[in-house]
Design a protein around this motif. Structure first.
Motif, PDB file in Angstrom:
ATOM      1  N   GLU A 239      24.464  39.718  23.369  1.00 11.97           N
ATOM      2  CA  GLU A 239      23.305  39.499  22.505  1.00 11.97           C
ATOM      3  C   GLU A 239      23.207  40.546  21.408  1.00 11.97           C
ATOM      4  N   SER A 240      23.555  41.786  21.747  1.00 12.75           N
ATOM      5  CA  SER A 240      23.517  42.859  20.758  1.00 12.75           C
ATOM      6  C   SER A 240      24.535  42.627  19.647  1.00 12.75           C
ATOM      7  N   GLU A 241      25.771  42.296  20.020  1.00 12.87           N
ATOM      8  CA  GLU A 241      26.818  42.110  19.023  1.00 12.87           C
ATOM      9  C   GLU A 241      26.637  40.794  18.266  1.00 12.87           C
ATOM     10  N   LEU A 242      26.114  39.771  18.932  1.00 13.65           N
ATOM     11  CA  LEU A 242      25.855  38.507  18.236  1.00 13.65           C
ATOM     12  C   LEU A 242      24.852  38.722  17.112  1.00 13.65           C
ATOM     13  N   ARG A 243      23.824  39.480  17.378  1.00 12.20           N
ATOM     14  CA  ARG A 243      22.814  39.765  16.352  1.00 12.20           C
ATOM     15  C   ARG A 243      23.448  40.482  15.165  1.00 12.20           C
ATOM     16  N   ASN A 244      24.335  41.415  15.451  1.00 15.44           N
ATOM     17  CA  ASN A 244      25.028  42.151  14.394  1.00 15.44           C
ATOM     18  C   ASN A 244      25.890  41.221  13.542  1.00 15.44           C
ATOM     19  N   LEU A 245      26.637  40.331  14.199  1.00 16.33           N
ATOM     20  CA  LEU A 245      27.500  39.406  13.469  1.00 16.33           C
ATOM     21  C   LEU A 245      26.686  38.382  12.687  1.00 16.33           C
ATOM     22  N   GLN A 246      25.565  37.948  13.247  1.00 14.99           N
ATOM     23  CA  GLN A 246      24.727  36.984  12.539  1.00 14.99           C
ATOM     24  C   GLN A 246      24.110  37.595  11.286  1.00 14.99           C
TER      25      GLN A 246
ATOM     26  N   HIS B  19      36.232  36.907  13.494  1.00 12.85           N
ATOM     27  CA  HIS B  19      37.462  36.534  12.795  1.00 12.85           C
ATOM     28  C   HIS B  19      37.147  35.804  11.502  1.00 12.85           C
ATOM     29  N   MET B  20      36.203  34.877  11.555  1.00 18.83           N
ATOM     30  CA  MET B  20      35.793  34.137  10.358  1.00 18.83           C
ATOM     31  C   MET B  20      35.337  35.096   9.263  1.00 18.83           C
ATOM     32  N   LEU B  21      34.523  36.060   9.628  1.00 17.93           N
ATOM     33  CA  LEU B  21      34.044  37.042   8.652  1.00 17.93           C
ATOM     34  C   LEU B  21      35.193  37.854   8.059  1.00 17.93           C
TER      35      LEU B  21
END
Length: 269
Positions: free
Chosen positions: A11-18, A219-221
């Motif tokens: 959840e922490s890293e997902l928020r960062n990537l979003q 990867h997309m980013l």
């Protein structure tokens, strides 16, 4: 076996990537870039749930998901790629394709929904079509979501037992269990013909959905040359004094009943 990622780290890293996806979207709008991201893979491989995480905080006017239904009788008589062309992005748009023209190389071929002539014509034309898109300036990314037969069956059973997700399980999905090797051969052949330098395939190990989502988004980013765009500061103005407006009497017949109050619980814990 893929090690499961902890929910806290996920959840922490997902928020960062979003947050980075929001920056990407701002760059797309500012630069006029056009992006197509294709999500393909086996049934229950986690394509849809990954798209939801990519799209969660993005503007629907800029980033849209395309998930086409089965073709109509008229569309079956068109050039195969014709029904996809209207959904390609204009300047400043991102299109996320929940399955794509690769239906022909997968489910249509395995389930016999197209002829061998149509199938081989697709394998020949798909690289040509994609080179045309890239040559015209579209950024095209293609992701294949991989999952084991054991994990796929487990997800099928989970869907079948969950009334909120049972709609995700179609007759074709169930049949894919009996055609595992057919789909494997179809995917291998598809890669041989369509894994081209201009638009390569990228495989996502999605045995663990949390890990797979993060890996795919990161990867997309990394594959899109975006840069931070300075955005104008938004200032909330002070509310002006009242000019004497009075709200007319409310018609209680048109008010939505307080369903929550009827539950007998407090407004907050």
């Amino acid at each position: 076996m893929t090690k499961r990622l902890s929910k806290k780290l996920y959840e922490s890293e997902l928020r960062n990537l979003q947050a980075k996806l929001v920056d990407l979207q701002a760059w797309v709008q500012d630069s006029g870039a056009r992006i197509v991201v294709i999500f393909e893979g086996r049934d229950a491989a986690g394509k849809g749930s990954t798209i939801k995480r990519v799209n969660e905080y993005l503007n629907a006017r800029v980033t849209r998901t395309v998930a086409l239904p089965a073709p109509t009788e008229r569309e079956r008589t068109e050039w195969y790629f014709q029904r996809y062309v209207p959904h390609l992005p204009a300047a400043g748009e991102i299109v996320l394709m929940d399955r794509s023209w690769y239906n022909r190389a997968g489910v249509e071929h395995v389930m016999g929904y197209c002829t061998n002539v149509e199938y081989h014509r697709f394998l020949h034309q798909a690289p040509i079509f994609e080179r045309m898109l890239v040559e015209d300036g579209i950024i095209l990314l293609k992701y294949w979501f991989s999952v084991s037969d054991v994990e796929q069956e487990e997800r099928f059973r989970s869907r079948a037992e969950d009334p909120m997700r049972r709609w995700k399980l179609s007759p074709n999905d169930v049949l894919s269990i009996t055609k595992w090797e057919d789909y494997s051969r179809a995917k291998d052949t598809m890669f041989v013909h369509t894994d081209i330098p201009e638009a390569p395939w990228y495989e996502v190990d999605n045995e663990d959905k949390r890990r797979g989502r993060l890996n795919m988004i990161a990867h997309m980013l990394s594959k899109i040359p975006y840069r931070p765009v300075e955005r104008e500061e938004i200032v909330i103005p002070p509310r002006p004094p009242s000019g004497g407006y009075e709200r007319p009497p409310r018609n209680d017949d048109n008010a939505v009943p307080d369903y929550v109050d009827a539950l007998g619980h407090g407004a907050s814990d």
